[in-house]
Design a protein around this motif. Structure first.
Motif, mmCIF file in Angstrom:
data_model
loop_
_atom_site.group_PDB
_atom_site.id
_atom_site.type_symbol
_atom_site.label_atom_id
_atom_site.label_comp_id
_atom_site.label_asym_id
_atom_site.label_seq_id
_atom_site.Cartn_x
_atom_site.Cartn_y
_atom_site.Cartn_z
ATOM 1 N N UNK A 56 0.843 -1.173 0.000
ATOM 2 C CA UNK A 56 0.000 0.000 0.000
ATOM 3 C C UNK A 56 0.891 1.241 0.000
ATOM 4 N N UNK A 57 0.418 2.271 -0.631
ATOM 5 C CA UNK A 57 1.204 3.493 -0.713
ATOM 6 C C UNK A 57 0.345 4.663 -0.285
ATOM 7 N N UNK A 58 0.881 5.461 0.617
ATOM 8 C CA UNK A 58 0.149 6.619 1.098
ATOM 9 C C UNK A 58 0.773 7.892 0.579
ATOM 10 N N UNK A 59 0.994 8.823 1.488
ATOM 11 C CA UNK A 59 1.489 10.138 1.083
ATOM 12 C C UNK A 59 3.012 10.211 1.079
ATOM 13 N N UNK A 60 3.645 9.203 0.544
ATOM 14 C CA UNK A 60 5.107 9.202 0.509
ATOM 15 C C UNK A 60 5.601 10.048 -0.656
ATOM 16 N N UNK A 61 6.473 11.021 -0.379
ATOM 17 C CA UNK A 61 7.001 11.863 -1.463
ATOM 18 C C UNK A 61 7.844 11.025 -2.421
ATOM 19 N N UNK A 62 7.949 11.513 -3.647
ATOM 20 C CA UNK A 62 8.764 10.806 -4.643
ATOM 21 C C UNK A 62 10.232 10.765 -4.249
ATOM 22 N N UNK A 63 10.648 11.672 -3.390
ATOM 23 C CA UNK A 63 12.053 11.718 -2.944
ATOM 24 C C UNK A 63 12.356 10.584 -1.948
ATOM 25 N N UNK A 64 11.311 9.940 -1.482
ATOM 26 C CA UNK A 64 11.489 8.857 -0.516
ATOM 27 C C UNK A 64 11.266 7.516 -1.230
ATOM 28 N N UNK A 65 11.976 6.531 -0.764
ATOM 29 C CA UNK A 65 11.724 5.177 -1.231
ATOM 30 C C UNK A 65 11.909 4.228 -0.055
ATOM 31 N N UNK A 66 11.373 3.063 -0.163
ATOM 32 C CA UNK A 66 11.487 2.107 0.929
ATOM 33 C C UNK A 66 11.484 0.700 0.363
ATOM 34 N N UNK A 67 11.980 -0.205 1.154
ATOM 35 C CA UNK A 67 11.921 -1.607 0.769
ATOM 36 C C UNK A 67 11.954 -2.480 2.005
ATOM 37 N N UNK A 68 11.507 -3.695 1.812
ATOM 38 C CA UNK A 68 11.561 -4.697 2.880
ATOM 39 C C UNK A 68 12.475 -5.815 2.400
ATOM 40 N N UNK A 69 13.377 -6.209 3.243
ATOM 41 C CA UNK A 69 14.396 -7.180 2.864
ATOM 42 C C UNK A 69 13.976 -8.606 3.235
ATOM 43 N N UNK A 70 14.825 -9.550 2.827
ATOM 44 C CA UNK A 70 14.488 -10.961 3.019
ATOM 45 C C UNK A 70 14.327 -11.325 4.502
ATOM 46 N N UNK A 71 14.995 -10.585 5.381
ATOM 47 C CA UNK A 71 14.845 -10.864 6.815
ATOM 48 C C UNK A 71 13.699 -10.040 7.424
ATOM 49 N N UNK A 72 12.920 -9.416 6.576
ATOM 50 C CA UNK A 72 11.735 -8.626 6.934
ATOM 51 C C UNK A 72 12.028 -7.255 7.507
ATOM 52 N N UNK A 73 13.297 -6.920 7.704
ATOM 53 C CA UNK A 73 13.543 -5.563 8.143
ATOM 54 C C UNK A 73 13.294 -4.616 6.965
ATOM 55 N N UNK A 74 13.052 -3.378 7.283
ATOM 56 C CA UNK A 74 12.716 -2.419 6.239
ATOM 57 C C UNK A 74 13.571 -1.172 6.389
ATOM 58 N N UNK A 75 13.783 -0.498 5.291
ATOM 59 C CA UNK A 75 14.537 0.748 5.291
ATOM 60 C C UNK A 75 13.768 1.801 4.513
ATOM 61 N N UNK A 76 13.767 2.989 5.066
ATOM 62 C CA UNK A 76 13.153 4.144 4.418
ATOM 63 C C UNK A 76 14.276 5.064 3.997
ATOM 64 N N UNK A 77 14.425 5.262 2.702
ATOM 65 C CA UNK A 77 15.471 6.110 2.168
ATOM 66 C C UNK A 77 14.886 7.452 1.770
ATOM 67 N N UNK A 78 15.523 8.503 2.258
ATOM 68 C CA UNK A 78 15.010 9.843 2.038
ATOM 69 C C UNK A 78 16.114 10.672 1.387
ATOM 70 N N UNK A 79 15.817 11.244 0.225
ATOM 71 C CA UNK A 79 16.832 12.029 -0.471
ATOM 72 C C UNK A 79 16.380 13.478 -0.614
ATOM 73 N N UNK A 80 17.342 14.331 -0.954
ATOM 74 C CA UNK A 80 17.058 15.765 -1.142
ATOM 75 C C UNK A 80 16.211 16.295 0.000
ATOM 76 N N UNK A 81 16.667 16.059 1.204
ATOM 77 C CA UNK A 81 15.892 16.425 2.386
ATOM 78 C C UNK A 81 15.537 17.903 2.400
ATOM 79 N N UNK A 82 14.323 18.147 2.866
ATOM 80 C CA UNK A 82 13.821 19.513 2.995
ATOM 81 C C UNK A 82 13.515 19.787 4.460
ATOM 82 N N UNK A 83 13.419 21.070 4.793
ATOM 83 C CA UNK A 83 13.121 21.432 6.183
ATOM 84 C C UNK A 83 11.821 20.786 6.646
ATOM 85 N N UNK A 84 10.867 20.703 5.751
ATOM 86 C CA UNK A 84 9.558 20.151 6.086
ATOM 87 C C UNK A 84 9.566 18.654 6.341
ATOM 88 N N UNK A 85 10.683 18.005 6.071
ATOM 89 C CA UNK A 85 10.781 16.567 6.355
ATOM 90 C C UNK A 85 11.075 16.300 7.828
#
Lengths: 113, 110
Positions: A56-85
């Motif tokens: 499911x995808x909500x209000x995630x900005x295009x500058x953000x990406x995420x994935x879930x790995x084989x061990x089920x842990x997840x990472x949220x990658x955030x690029x071009x950070x803005x003050x509002x982040x």
């Protein structure tokens, strides 16, 4: 009992930098959710994964990406950070997606200067 | 899109008074969940309601799901200072989107 683990707990970044937030769900939980919570705001759903696939995808900005790995842990990658982040980022996990309670981690507080 | 509203936004009560927060969705929900977030903490699951008209109780807390599955309420009897926090409703609609309400922030004066 094991809980959801998030790292780091606090993160300070400059504008236009990148950040990676990590989430380790409760063992045997197969679904991970990411939320962004601004001061005095409700958690805003960003994205979720079930069995390593985006479910499911909500209000995630295009500058953000995420994935879930084989061990089920997840990472949220955030690029071009803005003050509002600047916000508290929660990860939650559940057993099966949909109708089960979500267990929230302690959150990562991101400050963008 | 789906909207979930909660009223009131803030509630200040004297310890021992009752408290109620109401949750309303613009669309029919397949289920509704309630979470409590203490200041500086993370949301903690309280309960889930699935059936139309369902009522569940947890000690001093009573949760209700409306007949049309578009509204819900949380009632706390005889509030205590430990009840302080923000109470969020959250629900899944049949399009499988999960949405939190804006929350009701409860203050309890001793």
């Amino acid at each position: 009992a094991a809980g959801v683990i998030q790292s780091p707990r606090h993160l300070i970044k400059e504008k236009r930098e990148t950040a990676t937030l990590k989430c380790y769900p409760i063992p045997r939980h197969d679904t991970v959710y990411w939320y962004q919570q601004g001061p005095g705001q409700d958690p805003q759903f960003l994205i979720s994964f079930y069995e390593k696939m985006q479910s499911d995808k909500g209000s995630i900005p295009d500058r953000f990406s995420a994935q879930q790995f084989s061990d089920y842990h997840s990472e949220l990658n955030m690029s071009s950070l803005e003050l509002g982040d600047s916000a508290l980022y929660f990860c939650a996990s559940s057993l099966f997606q949909g109708f089960n309670e979500q267990f929230f981690g302690p959150g990562t507080r991101l400050t963008v200067l | 899109g789906q909207q979930v509203m909660q009223i009131p936004q803030y509630q200040h009560v004297q310890e021992g008074e009752d408290f109620t927060t109401y949750c309303n969705s613009s669309t029919t929900l397949s289920n509704i969940q309630w979470y409590k977030q203490r200041p500086g903490g993370h949301p903690v699951f309280l309960i889930q309601l699935v059936k139309s008209g369902e009522v569940k109780k947890q000690k001093r807390l009573t949760f209700q799901f409306g007949e049309a599955k578009k509204n819900s309420s949380l009632h706390i009897t005889a509030t205590q200072t430990t009840d302080v926090g923000t109470y969020f409703c959250a629900g899944w609609n049949y399009g499988q989107n999960f949405v939190f309400g804006p929350g009701t922030r409860l203050s309890v004066l001793p």
